[in-house]
Design a protein around this motif. Structure first.
Motif, mmCIF file in Angstrom:
data_model
loop_
_atom_site.group_PDB
_atom_site.id
_atom_site.type_symbol
_atom_site.label_atom_id
_atom_site.label_comp_id
_atom_site.label_asym_id
_atom_site.label_seq_id
_atom_site.Cartn_x
_atom_site.Cartn_y
_atom_site.Cartn_z
ATOM 1 N N ALA A 37 3.999 2.918 3.326
ATOM 2 C CA ALA A 37 2.967 1.920 3.032
ATOM 3 C C ALA A 37 3.256 0.600 3.731
ATOM 4 O O ALA A 37 2.338 -0.115 4.142
ATOM 5 C CB ALA A 37 2.867 1.711 1.518
ATOM 6 N N GLU A 88 2.177 1.009 7.505
ATOM 7 C CA GLU A 88 0.847 1.526 7.808
ATOM 8 C C GLU A 88 0.011 0.469 8.533
ATOM 9 O O GLU A 88 0.028 -0.712 8.177
ATOM 10 C CB GLU A 88 0.157 1.937 6.507
ATOM 11 C CG GLU A 88 -0.946 2.963 6.708
ATOM 12 C CD GLU A 88 -2.207 2.323 7.253
ATOM 13 O OE1 GLU A 88 -2.832 2.931 8.142
ATOM 14 O OE2 GLU A 88 -2.550 1.209 6.817
ATOM 15 N N ASN A 92 -2.763 4.644 0.627
ATOM 16 C CA ASN A 92 -1.343 4.884 0.873
ATOM 17 C C ASN A 92 -0.720 5.732 -0.223
ATOM 18 O O ASN A 92 0.125 6.596 0.054
ATOM 19 C CB ASN A 92 -0.604 3.544 0.983
ATOM 20 C CG ASN A 92 -0.866 2.836 2.290
ATOM 21 O OD1 ASN A 92 -0.353 3.204 3.339
ATOM 22 N ND2 ASN A 92 -1.686 1.801 2.240
ATOM 23 N N SER A 95 1.474 1.050 -4.153
ATOM 24 C CA SER A 95 1.418 2.452 -3.738
ATOM 25 C C SER A 95 2.606 3.228 -4.282
ATOM 26 O O SER A 95 2.455 4.376 -4.732
ATOM 27 C CB SER A 95 1.380 2.545 -2.209
ATOM 28 O OG SER A 95 0.286 1.829 -1.684
ATOM 29 N N ASN A 139 0.789 9.764 0.390
ATOM 30 C CA ASN A 139 2.224 9.964 0.181
ATOM 31 C C ASN A 139 2.523 10.735 -1.097
ATOM 32 O O ASN A 139 3.687 10.981 -1.408
ATOM 33 C CB ASN A 139 2.936 8.601 0.118
ATOM 34 C CG ASN A 139 2.937 7.891 1.451
ATOM 35 O OD1 ASN A 139 3.589 8.310 2.401
ATOM 36 N ND2 ASN A 139 2.202 6.798 1.535
#
Length: 301
Positions: A232, A235, A171, A106, A175
């Motif tokens: 990430a 999460e 993710n 990510s 972001n």
């Protein structure tokens, strides 16, 4: 003339001796810290202890034996180091690898997309630039939880349910807005004259970007990297929804296996939490030096 010179000599001689005495005089002892400085330092230590105390309890609980969990003491009467070993034997090491893959993937995805988008929007006044930045900001207002049903249906149609790639894409997408905004601000604060000087020296657009602009914007890049990686890493809801097999679940979801219907395996749960925080601590330890270096990197040719 001589009399005037004599007067001048009389006046300047004490001054010369005063300067000589001042140079040869020993330095005054260092003053004691002021009361205000001492109080501020004491308050800072107290606040730091308050924030670190839950982590201390987590570490101590991870080393408690099962029969001593209900003891009302901070330090356990015995130490059970096997709790940390049980984490690896329970198969959660594979889930830790999945979490590392999702967080790293990510972060790389966000940087690959956010860097060119932020640089172009900071250096070019194209039509719709303000609308683009506002649209990016609006996407930051949406939470994955509110869009969970649509996200699941979309990845189900793409055949990416129970896949690491689905977690990386989700993710990274959620972001991306923050990374674009903060990098856009850093790129806009860097004078264009530095890049123009690089053009004169024979560098192209990419040469000026990688040799001048990116080193100066490194604090912003590292901030975006930290924010994406930690988001990430922590999460939970999307990972719980999009992954079904235990092997593909990140560590935040796999730790739920220690929470049963009638009993919670606290010592192993905290042991897994301790191990899960170690990579984040290592990341901050490595990046802290680069933040300081990024503040001055590229400013000297």
């Amino acid at each position: 003339m001589e009399q005037g010179g004599g007067v001048m000599a009389v006046k300047t001689a004490p001054q010369a001796s005063a300067h000589t005495h001042a140079r040869s005089a020993p330095r005054a002892p260092r003053a004691m810290p002021r009361l205000k400085t001492t109080l501020v330092a004491a308050v800072a230590y107290v606040v730091a202890f308050i924030f670190l105390f839950p982590y201390l309890v987590m570490v101590l609980t991870s080393l408690r034996p099962q029969e001593t969990l209900r003891e009302a003491t901070l330090l356990p009467s015995g130490w059970e180091w096997s709790n940390l070993v049980n984490f690896w034997s329970s198969g959660l090491a594979g889930n830790l690898v999945v979490t590392l893959q999702v967080a790293a993937g990510s972060t790389v995805l966000v940087l690959l997309v956010a860097l060119p988008a932020a640089y172009y929007s900071a250096r070019h006044d194209f039509r719709g630039r303000t609308f683009f930045l506002v649209l990016v900001l609006i996407t930051q207002m949406f939470q994955p939880t509110a869009m969970l049903v649509g996200i699941y249906r979309e990845f189900s149609q793409l055949g990416l349910v129970d896949s690491i790639w689905s977690l990386i894409l989700v993710n990274g997408g959620f972001n991306l807005a923050f990374a674009v905004w903060i990098l856009n601000a850093y790129f806009a604060s860097i004078p264009r004259e530095l890049e123009e000087a690089a053009f004169i020296d024979g560098n192209g657009r990419f040469g000026a970007l990688f040799r001048i602009t990116l080193p100066l914007a490194m604090p912003g890049v590292i901030t975006a990297l930290i924010f994406t990686f930690i988001a990430a890493w922590n999460e939970f809801v999307v990972a719980l929804t999009l992954t079904t097999t235990p092997e593909n679940q990140p560590l935040t979801v796999a730790l739920n296996s220690f929470i049963g219907q009638y009993q919670v395996d606290w010592q192993n749960l905290f042991a897994g939490s301790v191990i899960a925080t170690i990579p984040v601590i290592i990341l901050f330890a490595l990046i802290e030096r680069k933040v300081v270096g990024g503040l001055t990197a590229g400013s000297i040719k």
